[in-house]
Write a protein that holds these residues in place. Structure first.
Motif, PDB file in Angstrom:
ATOM      1  N   CYS A 267     104.135   5.945  32.421  1.00 15.05           N
ATOM      2  CA  CYS A 267     103.501   4.820  31.655  1.00 15.05           C
ATOM      3  C   CYS A 267     104.965   3.819  32.322  1.00 15.05           C
ATOM      4  O   CYS A 267     106.024   4.395  32.315  1.00 15.05           O
ATOM      5  CB  CYS A 267     103.974   4.536  29.919  1.00 15.05           C
ATOM      6  SG  CYS A 267     103.962   2.833  29.441  1.00 15.05           S
TER       7      CYS A 267
ATOM      8  N   GLY B 223     105.446   0.351  31.257  1.00 18.88           N
ATOM      9  CA  GLY B 223     105.466  -0.309  30.646  1.00 18.88           C
ATOM     10  C   GLY B 223     106.632  -0.862  29.946  1.00 18.88           C
ATOM     11  O   GLY B 223     108.007   0.024  30.675  1.00 18.88           O
ATOM     12  N   PRO B 224     107.050  -2.077  29.205  1.00 12.07           N
ATOM     13  CA  PRO B 224     108.286  -2.495  28.838  1.00 12.07           C
ATOM     14  C   PRO B 224     109.218  -1.649  27.692  1.00 12.07           C
ATOM     15  O   PRO B 224     109.816  -0.909  28.085  1.00 12.07           O
ATOM     16  CB  PRO B 224     108.143  -3.944  28.234  1.00 12.07           C
ATOM     17  CG  PRO B 224     106.628  -3.997  27.872  1.00 12.07           C
ATOM     18  CD  PRO B 224     105.838  -3.197  28.651  1.00 12.07           C
ATOM     19  N   ARG B 225     108.309  -0.964  26.895  1.00 15.83           N
ATOM     20  CA  ARG B 225     108.854  -0.525  25.801  1.00 15.83           C
ATOM     21  C   ARG B 225     109.763   1.341  26.441  1.00 15.83           C
ATOM     22  O   ARG B 225     110.781   1.971  26.454  1.00 15.83           O
ATOM     23  CB  ARG B 225     107.908   0.554  24.790  1.00 15.83           C
ATOM     24  CG  ARG B 225     107.564  -0.591  24.028  1.00 15.83           C
ATOM     25  CD  ARG B 225     107.091  -0.205  22.554  1.00 15.83           C
ATOM     26  NE  ARG B 225     106.740  -2.111  21.872  1.00 15.83           N
ATOM     27  CZ  ARG B 225     105.906  -2.075  21.126  1.00 15.83           C
ATOM     28  NH1 ARG B 225     105.809  -0.487  20.036  1.00 15.83           N
ATOM     29  NH2 ARG B 225     106.009  -3.055  19.872  1.00 15.83           N
ATOM     30  N   CYS B 226     107.904   2.107  26.808  1.00 10.67           N
ATOM     31  CA  CYS B 226     108.638   3.185  27.913  1.00 10.67           C
ATOM     32  C   CYS B 226     109.775   2.839  29.432  1.00 10.67           C
ATOM     33  O   CYS B 226     110.884   3.625  28.938  1.00 10.67           O
ATOM     34  CB  CYS B 226     107.623   4.277  28.169  1.00 10.67           C
ATOM     35  SG  CYS B 226     105.781   4.163  27.140  1.00 10.67           S
TER      36      CYS B 226
ATOM     37  N   ASN C  51     100.588  -0.014  32.635  1.00 11.48           N
ATOM     38  CA  ASN C  51     101.402  -0.931  31.884  1.00 11.48           C
ATOM     39  C   ASN C  51     101.466  -0.285  30.080  1.00 11.48           C
ATOM     40  O   ASN C  51     103.359  -0.601  30.120  1.00 11.48           O
ATOM     41  CB  ASN C  51     100.430  -1.844  32.183  1.00 11.48           C
ATOM     42  CG  ASN C  51     101.509  -3.014  31.790  1.00 11.48           C
ATOM     43  OD1 ASN C  51     102.759  -3.101  32.007  1.00 11.48           O
ATOM     44  ND2 ASN C  51     101.878  -4.341  30.937  1.00 11.48           N
ATOM     45  N   CYS C  52     100.844  -0.082  29.841  1.00 10.57           N
ATOM     46  CA  CYS C  52     100.958   0.685  28.390  1.00 10.57           C
ATOM     47  C   CYS C  52     100.244   1.803  28.122  1.00 10.57           C
ATOM     48  O   CYS C  52      99.161   1.503  28.611  1.00 10.57           O
ATOM     49  CB  CYS C  52     101.040  -0.098  27.192  1.00 10.57           C
ATOM     50  SG  CYS C  52     101.597   0.093  25.901  1.00 10.57           S
ATOM     51  N   LEU C  53      99.937   2.594  27.587  1.00 14.04           N
ATOM     52  CA  LEU C  53      99.429   4.039  26.927  1.00 14.04           C
ATOM     53  C   LEU C  53      98.698   3.568  26.091  1.00 14.04           C
ATOM     54  O   LEU C  53      97.906   4.729  25.366  1.00 14.04           O
ATOM     55  CB  LEU C  53      99.648   5.163  27.637  1.00 14.04           C
ATOM     56  CG  LEU C  53     100.186   5.383  29.532  1.00 14.04           C
ATOM     57  CD1 LEU C  53     100.619   6.783  29.073  1.00 14.04           C
ATOM     58  CD2 LEU C  53      98.518   5.337  30.061  1.00 14.04           C
ATOM     59  N   LYS C  54      99.351   3.003  25.663  1.00 15.23           N
ATOM     60  CA  LYS C  54      98.880   2.978  23.516  1.00 15.23           C
ATOM     61  C   LYS C  54      97.636   3.006  22.990  1.00 15.23           C
ATOM     62  O   LYS C  54      97.397   4.183  22.502  1.00 15.23           O
ATOM     63  CB  LYS C  54      99.798   1.746  23.436  1.00 15.23           C
ATOM     64  CG  LYS C  54      99.492   1.768  21.601  1.00 15.23           C
ATOM     65  CD  LYS C  54     100.519   0.068  21.213  1.00 15.23           C
ATOM     66  CE  LYS C  54     100.217   0.151  19.547  1.00 15.23           C
ATOM     67  NZ  LYS C  54     100.905  -0.628  18.900  1.00 15.23           N
TER      68      LYS C  54
END
Ligand code: FES
Length: 132
Positions: free
Chosen positions: A82, A84-87, A122-125
């Motif tokens: 990931c 993405g911004p959080r990770c 970008n995000c694996l959520k």
């Protein structure tokens, strides 16, 4: 290789008349046998299956993408990191760089031995991918 081709043709012959007659379960069973034989269902084999079973190539491709355990990729493990911004804020980019350095590949590439393929998302959520 020639032996696999012979096995593929006899497998296709066994499913002729069922997999191509709208029996999606038979088509999935055929795809699973091919997966076992080759370790994947490459695009060229998908086309052969579609031709032999008189099935739409897009249906065969869609099943390979959607059915768990089937893959068209010719690698054993896919690593998805990931970005993405959080990770990323928690070290995701460092993890990606460490994997790149360890395997010597960039995202989108496969190791020369075909064991690992590296991808980024970008995000694996909302993504659940389990390939063994
Ligand atoms: S940012 Fe990594 S899972 Fe969403």
């Amino acid at each position: 290789m020639e032996e696999k081709k012979t096995i593929l043709e006899s497998t296709l012959e066994r499913y002729r008349g069922t997999a191509g007659a709208g029996d999606q379960q038979a088509l999935i069973a055929l795809l699973r046998e091919v997966q076992q034989l080759y370790g994947c269902v490459p695009t060229v084999i998908q086309q052969r299956i579609a031709q032999a079973t008189e099935t739409s190539p897009s249906l065969v491709a869609a099943l390979v993408k959607r059915i768990p355990g089937l893959t068209e990729a010719e690698y054993r493990h896919q690593i998805t990191v990931c970005t993405g911004p959080r990770c990323s804020s928690k070290g995701g980019i460092a993890v990606l760089r460490a994997i790149q350095d360890a395997l010597g590949i960039l995202p989108g590439e496969t190791t020369t031995d075909g064991r690992f393929h590296l991808e980024t998302r970008n995000c694996l959520k909302n993504v659940v991918t389990l390939r063994m």
